[in-house]
Scaffold this motif. Structure first.
Motif, mmCIF file in Angstrom:
data_model
loop_
_atom_site.group_PDB
_atom_site.id
_atom_site.type_symbol
_atom_site.label_atom_id
_atom_site.label_comp_id
_atom_site.label_asym_id
_atom_site.label_seq_id
_atom_site.Cartn_x
_atom_site.Cartn_y
_atom_site.Cartn_z
ATOM 1 N N MET A 181 0.834 -1.619 0.423
ATOM 2 C CA MET A 181 -0.031 0.111 -0.230
ATOM 3 C C MET A 181 0.992 1.568 0.057
ATOM 4 N N LYS A 182 -0.151 2.484 -0.354
ATOM 5 C CA LYS A 182 0.436 3.347 -0.237
ATOM 6 C C LYS A 182 0.540 3.887 1.158
ATOM 7 N N GLY A 183 2.335 4.166 2.314
ATOM 8 C CA GLY A 183 1.031 4.774 3.639
ATOM 9 C C GLY A 183 1.231 3.750 4.485
ATOM 10 N N GLN A 235 -1.395 6.932 2.299
ATOM 11 C CA GLN A 235 -1.076 8.310 1.868
ATOM 12 C C GLN A 235 -2.095 8.282 0.501
ATOM 13 N N CYS A 236 -3.193 7.315 -0.174
ATOM 14 C CA CYS A 236 -4.266 7.300 -1.023
ATOM 15 C C CYS A 236 -4.842 6.021 -0.174
ATOM 16 N N GLY A 237 -6.146 7.225 -1.179
ATOM 17 C CA GLY A 237 -8.056 6.777 -1.175
ATOM 18 C C GLY A 237 -8.022 5.201 -1.305
ATOM 19 N N PHE A 238 -6.778 4.957 -2.479
ATOM 20 C CA PHE A 238 -7.063 3.204 -2.843
ATOM 21 C C PHE A 238 -6.734 2.799 -1.365
ATOM 22 N N SER A 239 -5.707 3.094 -1.298
ATOM 23 C CA SER A 239 -4.792 2.486 -0.011
ATOM 24 C C SER A 239 -5.915 1.888 0.993
ATOM 25 N N ILE A 256 10.856 -2.195 -4.313
ATOM 26 C CA ILE A 256 9.477 -3.043 -3.881
ATOM 27 C C ILE A 256 8.091 -2.597 -4.695
ATOM 28 N N ARG A 257 7.870 -1.051 -4.639
ATOM 29 C CA ARG A 257 6.931 -0.401 -5.487
ATOM 30 C C ARG A 257 7.011 -1.259 -6.814
ATOM 31 N N GLN A 258 7.845 -1.319 -7.532
ATOM 32 C CA GLN A 258 8.576 -1.958 -8.789
ATOM 33 C C GLN A 258 7.781 -3.068 -8.319
ATOM 34 N N ILE A 291 6.299 -5.702 -6.826
ATOM 35 C CA ILE A 291 5.543 -5.998 -6.695
ATOM 36 C C ILE A 291 4.555 -6.146 -7.971
ATOM 37 N N LYS A 292 4.589 -5.306 -9.280
ATOM 38 C CA LYS A 292 3.836 -4.708 -10.272
ATOM 39 C C LYS A 292 3.998 -6.877 -10.874
ATOM 40 N N ASP A 293 5.566 -6.618 -10.776
ATOM 41 C CA ASP A 293 6.368 -7.525 -11.435
ATOM 42 C C ASP A 293 6.141 -8.930 -10.806
ATOM 43 N N TRP A 338 0.649 -7.077 -12.287
ATOM 44 C CA TRP A 338 -0.481 -5.454 -11.420
ATOM 45 C C TRP A 338 0.179 -5.024 -12.161
ATOM 46 N N PRO A 339 -0.862 -3.793 -12.671
ATOM 47 C CA PRO A 339 0.239 -2.597 -12.347
ATOM 48 C C PRO A 339 -0.182 -1.513 -10.964
ATOM 49 N N THR A 340 -1.455 -1.474 -10.352
ATOM 50 C CA THR A 340 -1.371 -0.686 -9.375
ATOM 51 C C THR A 340 -1.240 -1.524 -7.822
ATOM 52 N N ILE A 341 -0.870 -0.628 -7.049
ATOM 53 C CA ILE A 341 -0.440 0.110 -5.622
ATOM 54 C C ILE A 341 -2.337 -0.455 -4.983
ATOM 55 N N PRO A 342 -3.041 -0.488 -4.329
ATOM 56 C CA PRO A 342 -2.957 -1.429 -3.466
ATOM 57 C C PRO A 342 -2.846 -2.860 -4.682
ATOM 58 N N GLN A 343 -2.129 -3.607 -3.153
ATOM 59 C CA GLN A 343 -2.659 -5.156 -3.714
ATOM 60 C C GLN A 343 -1.986 -5.632 -2.868
ATOM 61 N N GLY A 390 -6.212 -8.697 -5.314
ATOM 62 C CA GLY A 390 -6.666 -7.921 -6.185
ATOM 63 C C GLY A 390 -6.179 -6.971 -5.510
ATOM 64 N N GLY A 391 -6.590 -5.962 -6.600
ATOM 65 C CA GLY A 391 -6.622 -3.786 -5.918
ATOM 66 C C GLY A 391 -7.793 -3.837 -5.713
ATOM 67 N N CYS A 392 -7.902 -2.468 -5.094
ATOM 68 C CA CYS A 392 -8.845 -2.104 -4.458
ATOM 69 C C CYS A 392 -10.239 -1.936 -4.864
ATOM 70 N N ASP A 393 -10.726 -2.065 -5.987
ATOM 71 C CA ASP A 393 -11.833 -2.669 -7.059
ATOM 72 C C ASP A 393 -12.013 -4.081 -6.569
ATOM 73 N N ILE A 394 -10.751 -4.908 -6.951
ATOM 74 C CA ILE A 394 -11.486 -6.752 -6.800
ATOM 75 C C ILE A 394 -12.096 -6.529 -5.308
HETATM 76 N N1 LIG Z 1 -8.242 0.981 -9.702
HETATM 77 C C1 LIG Z 1 -7.323 0.519 -8.672
HETATM 78 C C2 LIG Z 1 -6.730 1.873 -7.531
HETATM 79 C C3 LIG Z 1 -5.262 1.700 -8.021
HETATM 80 C C4 LIG Z 1 -4.515 2.467 -8.630
HETATM 81 O O1 LIG Z 1 -4.634 3.282 -9.763
HETATM 82 N N2 LIG Z 1 -3.190 2.852 -8.595
HETATM 83 C C5 LIG Z 1 -2.353 4.026 -8.653
HETATM 84 C C6 LIG Z 1 -2.492 5.516 -8.427
HETATM 85 S S1 LIG Z 1 -2.189 5.388 -6.021
HETATM 86 C C7 LIG Z 1 -0.844 3.639 -8.872
HETATM 87 O O2 LIG Z 1 -0.359 2.482 -8.091
HETATM 88 N N3 LIG Z 1 0.265 3.962 -9.753
HETATM 89 C C8 LIG Z 1 1.351 3.719 -9.875
HETATM 90 C C9 LIG Z 1 2.036 3.950 -9.225
HETATM 91 O O3 LIG Z 1 1.882 4.415 -7.849
HETATM 92 O O4 LIG Z 1 2.875 3.206 -7.875
HETATM 93 C C10 LIG Z 1 -8.099 -1.094 -7.807
HETATM 94 O O5 LIG Z 1 -8.858 -1.442 -8.287
HETATM 95 O O6 LIG Z 1 -6.912 -1.180 -6.969
#
Ligand SMILES: N[C@@H](CCC(=O)N[C@@H](CS)C(=O)NCC(=O)O)C(=O)O
Ligand code: FES
Length: 113
Positions: A23-25, A31-35, A60-62, A64-66, A70-75, A84-88
């Protein structure tokens, strides 16, 4: 996977903790609404989890995506498996599927599932 030491750390984290949220924070100060949304879901269900703040570690930020492809955080990881991430996570919780997953995997919840 480019950074093998990040991969090794990730493998160690997700095998030594039942529930891990990249997560972020921190869980106390996301530190992010999704996290923050995933922290809220997990807290509501009442599972203990380890939060890993990717903002403190670019590898770790990169990594965990590899790792998850999955391209985004949170995971969220449960018993070593990417969920999954936030939506899932939100959708699974709304359908009761996340609680069922925790129950099936033997992860303790404070609330009845
Ligand atoms: N729809 C995504 C929302 C998460 C998202 O879009 N995260 C972005 C912004 S916090 C992200 O991780 N971007 C790449 C990064 O910041 O390394 C989900 O379900 O988790
Ligand atoms: S940090 Fe901006 S959307 Fe997550």
């Amino acid at each position: 996977m480019s950074d093998t030491s990040a991969e090794a750390r990730i493998r160690d984290e997700i095998s030594s903790n039942d529930v891990v949220l990249y997560m972020k924070g921190s869980p106390m100060f996301p530190q992010c609404g999704f996290s923050a949304a995933v922290v809220q879901v997990l807290s509501h269900i009442g599972v203990k989890f380890k939060g890993v703040n990717v903002l403190e570690d670019d590898a770790i930020r990169q990594g965990i995506k590899d790792f998850s492809n999955w391209p985004t955080i949170p995971q969220l990881y449960v018993k070593g498996e990417f969920v999954g991430g936030c939506d899932i996570v939100r959708e699974m919780a709304a359908e009761g599927e996340l609680q069922a997953l925790f129950r099936d995997k033997g992860v303790e919840m404070a609330t009845a599932a």
